[in-house]
Design a protein around this motif. Structure first.
Motif, PDB file in Angstrom:
ATOM      1  N   PRO A  40       6.837  11.192 -10.300  1.00 27.66           N
ATOM      2  CA  PRO A  40       7.970  11.307  -9.131  1.00 27.66           C
ATOM      3  C   PRO A  40       7.943  10.125  -8.238  1.00 27.66           C
ATOM      4  O   PRO A  40       8.981   9.311  -7.931  1.00 27.66           O
ATOM      5  N   GLN A  41       6.760   9.273  -8.228  1.00 28.58           N
ATOM      6  CA  GLN A  41       6.596   8.145  -7.626  1.00 28.58           C
ATOM      7  C   GLN A  41       7.399   6.823  -8.225  1.00 28.58           C
ATOM      8  O   GLN A  41       7.974   6.085  -7.656  1.00 28.58           O
ATOM      9  N   LEU A  42       7.445   6.980  -9.474  1.00 31.39           N
ATOM     10  CA  LEU A  42       8.148   5.948 -10.243  1.00 31.39           C
ATOM     11  C   LEU A  42       9.748   5.952 -10.026  1.00 31.39           C
ATOM     12  O   LEU A  42      10.226   5.064  -9.610  1.00 31.39           O
ATOM     13  N   PHE A  43      10.097   7.047  -9.751  1.00 30.64           N
ATOM     14  CA  PHE A  43      11.588   7.396  -9.492  1.00 30.64           C
ATOM     15  C   PHE A  43      11.866   6.734  -8.094  1.00 30.64           C
ATOM     16  O   PHE A  43      12.917   6.104  -7.753  1.00 30.64           O
ATOM     17  N   ASN A  44      11.038   6.808  -7.093  1.00 30.40           N
ATOM     18  CA  ASN A  44      10.973   6.212  -5.648  1.00 30.40           C
ATOM     19  C   ASN A  44      10.946   4.801  -5.840  1.00 30.40           C
ATOM     20  O   ASN A  44      11.624   4.202  -4.919  1.00 30.40           O
ATOM     21  N   ILE A  45      10.103   4.236  -6.771  1.00 33.63           N
ATOM     22  CA  ILE A  45      10.178   2.672  -7.084  1.00 33.63           C
ATOM     23  C   ILE A  45      11.297   2.087  -7.383  1.00 33.63           C
ATOM     24  O   ILE A  45      11.885   1.209  -6.823  1.00 33.63           O
ATOM     25  N   LEU A  46      11.950   2.812  -8.483  1.00 38.44           N
ATOM     26  CA  LEU A  46      13.485   2.592  -9.189  1.00 38.44           C
ATOM     27  C   LEU A  46      14.355   2.943  -7.955  1.00 38.44           C
ATOM     28  O   LEU A  46      15.376   1.711  -7.826  1.00 38.44           O
ATOM     29  N   ARG A  47      14.385   3.597  -6.982  1.00 42.08           N
ATOM     30  CA  ARG A  47      15.589   3.757  -5.887  1.00 42.08           C
ATOM     31  C   ARG A  47      15.217   2.626  -4.794  1.00 42.08           C
ATOM     32  O   ARG A  47      16.029   2.359  -3.994  1.00 42.08           O
ATOM     33  N   GLY A  48      13.980   2.067  -4.791  1.00 41.62           N
ATOM     34  CA  GLY A  48      13.576   1.125  -3.758  1.00 41.62           C
ATOM     35  C   GLY A  48      12.984   1.528  -2.599  1.00 41.62           C
ATOM     36  O   GLY A  48      12.898   0.821  -1.615  1.00 41.62           O
ATOM     37  N   ASP A  49      12.659   2.699  -2.660  1.00 38.87           N
ATOM     38  CA  ASP A  49      11.879   3.546  -1.556  1.00 38.87           C
ATOM     39  C   ASP A  49      10.391   3.022  -1.490  1.00 38.87           C
ATOM     40  O   ASP A  49       9.912   3.137  -0.306  1.00 38.87           O
ATOM     41  N   MET A  50       9.825   2.722  -2.620  1.00 39.45           N
ATOM     42  CA  MET A  50       8.401   2.431  -2.828  1.00 39.45           C
ATOM     43  C   MET A  50       8.265   1.056  -3.539  1.00 39.45           C
ATOM     44  O   MET A  50       9.252   0.663  -4.183  1.00 39.45           O
ATOM     45  N   SER A  51       7.231   0.271  -3.531  1.00 41.55           N
ATOM     46  CA  SER A  51       6.848  -0.730  -4.317  1.00 41.55           C
ATOM     47  C   SER A  51       5.638  -0.529  -5.175  1.00 41.55           C
ATOM     48  O   SER A  51       5.079   0.688  -5.334  1.00 41.55           O
ATOM     49  N   CYS A  52       5.689  -1.184  -6.173  1.00 37.41           N
ATOM     50  CA  CYS A  52       4.627  -0.907  -7.315  1.00 37.41           C
ATOM     51  C   CYS A  52       3.236  -1.031  -6.750  1.00 37.41           C
ATOM     52  O   CYS A  52       2.329   0.009  -6.983  1.00 37.41           O
ATOM     53  N   TYR A  73       0.268  -0.926   9.329  1.00 42.30           N
ATOM     54  CA  TYR A  73       0.589  -0.263   8.120  1.00 42.30           C
ATOM     55  C   TYR A  73       1.978   0.308   7.890  1.00 42.30           C
ATOM     56  O   TYR A  73       2.514   0.342   6.732  1.00 42.30           O
ATOM     57  N   LEU A  74       2.534   0.777   8.983  1.00 42.22           N
ATOM     58  CA  LEU A  74       4.006   1.275   8.898  1.00 42.22           C
ATOM     59  C   LEU A  74       4.909   0.199   8.632  1.00 42.22           C
ATOM     60  O   LEU A  74       6.026   0.598   7.859  1.00 42.22           O
ATOM     61  N   LYS A  75       4.676  -1.209   8.815  1.00 43.45           N
ATOM     62  CA  LYS A  75       5.449  -2.403   8.452  1.00 43.45           C
ATOM     63  C   LYS A  75       5.649  -2.385   6.920  1.00 43.45           C
ATOM     64  O   LYS A  75       6.547  -2.937   6.643  1.00 43.45           O
ATOM     65  N   THR A  76       4.506  -1.971   6.283  1.00 36.99           N
ATOM     66  CA  THR A  76       4.747  -2.245   4.860  1.00 36.99           C
ATOM     67  C   THR A  76       5.030  -1.139   4.021  1.00 36.99           C
ATOM     68  O   THR A  76       4.956  -0.007   4.301  1.00 36.99           O
ATOM     69  N   ARG A  77       6.038  -1.463   2.996  1.00 43.83           N
ATOM     70  CA  ARG A  77       6.502  -0.420   2.144  1.00 43.83           C
ATOM     71  C   ARG A  77       5.299   0.143   1.160  1.00 43.83           C
ATOM     72  O   ARG A  77       4.776  -0.330   0.855  1.00 43.83           O
ATOM     73  N   PRO A  78       5.254   1.569   1.186  1.00 48.38           N
ATOM     74  CA  PRO A  78       4.227   2.156   0.420  1.00 48.38           C
ATOM     75  C   PRO A  78       4.489   1.885  -0.887  1.00 48.38           C
ATOM     76  O   PRO A  78       5.590   1.516  -1.526  1.00 48.38           O
ATOM     77  N   GLY A  79       3.255   1.845  -1.663  1.00 50.31           N
ATOM     78  CA  GLY A  79       3.247   1.819  -3.087  1.00 50.31           C
ATOM     79  C   GLY A  79       2.515   2.611  -3.978  1.00 50.31           C
ATOM     80  O   GLY A  79       1.867   3.472  -3.393  1.00 50.31           O
ATOM     81  N   LEU A  80       2.770   2.548  -5.249  1.00 45.18           N
ATOM     82  CA  LEU A  80       2.331   3.321  -6.148  1.00 45.18           C
ATOM     83  C   LEU A  80       0.667   3.121  -6.344  1.00 45.18           C
ATOM     84  O   LEU A  80       0.030   3.983  -6.509  1.00 45.18           O
ATOM     85  N   THR A  81       0.506   1.973  -6.126  1.00 44.56           N
ATOM     86  CA  THR A  81      -1.044   1.761  -6.422  1.00 44.56           C
ATOM     87  C   THR A  81      -1.512   0.691  -5.328  1.00 44.56           C
ATOM     88  O   THR A  81      -0.727   0.060  -4.957  1.00 44.56           O
ATOM     89  N   GLY A  82      -2.875   0.650  -4.810  1.00 41.95           N
ATOM     90  CA  GLY A  82      -3.279  -0.268  -4.103  1.00 41.95           C
ATOM     91  C   GLY A  82      -3.514  -1.657  -4.743  1.00 41.95           C
ATOM     92  O   GLY A  82      -3.368  -1.868  -5.930  1.00 41.95           O
ATOM     93  N   LEU A  83      -4.179  -2.592  -3.673  1.00 38.12           N
ATOM     94  CA  LEU A  83      -4.470  -3.961  -4.457  1.00 38.12           C
ATOM     95  C   LEU A  83      -5.533  -3.738  -5.382  1.00 38.12           C
ATOM     96  O   LEU A  83      -5.902  -4.631  -6.063  1.00 38.12           O
ATOM     97  N   TRP A  84      -6.406  -2.696  -5.380  1.00 41.28           N
ATOM     98  CA  TRP A  84      -7.405  -2.801  -6.510  1.00 41.28           C
ATOM     99  C   TRP A  84      -7.137  -2.519  -7.604  1.00 41.28           C
ATOM    100  O   TRP A  84      -7.739  -2.481  -8.584  1.00 41.28           O
TER     101      TRP A  84
END
Length: 84
Positions: A40-52, A73-84
């Protein structure tokens, strides 16, 4: 479960997670192991609500753990994975 198991209550208070969560059924464990629970997170990325790549979304109760840096933290768009 937490009221009957002090060790689990302590783990929950520290991490907001349980290593042996009794609510998780066989199907849920399989979804998590295969990472299909992230679909479901992938669909949020495709919609533009999240980043990878970006910080994981948190609920409002967890936001207090970030302290004074919560506005950053709130200024950044949430992502599917972190920097790690």
């Amino acid at each position: 479960h937490l009221s009957c198991n002090p060790q689990a209550a302590q783990e929950w208070a520290a991490n907001q997670k349980l290593s042996c969560d009794p609510r998780l059924l066989f199907f849920g464990r399989m979804l998590r192991k295969s990472s299909l629970d992230e679909l479901p997170q992938l669909f949020n990325i495709l919609r533009g609500d999240m980043s990878c790549v970006g910080p994981r979304p948190v609920v409002a109760d967890e936001l207090q753990r970030y302290g004074a840096a919560s506005h950053e933290y709130l200024k950044t768009r949430p992502g599917l994975t972190g920097l790690w």
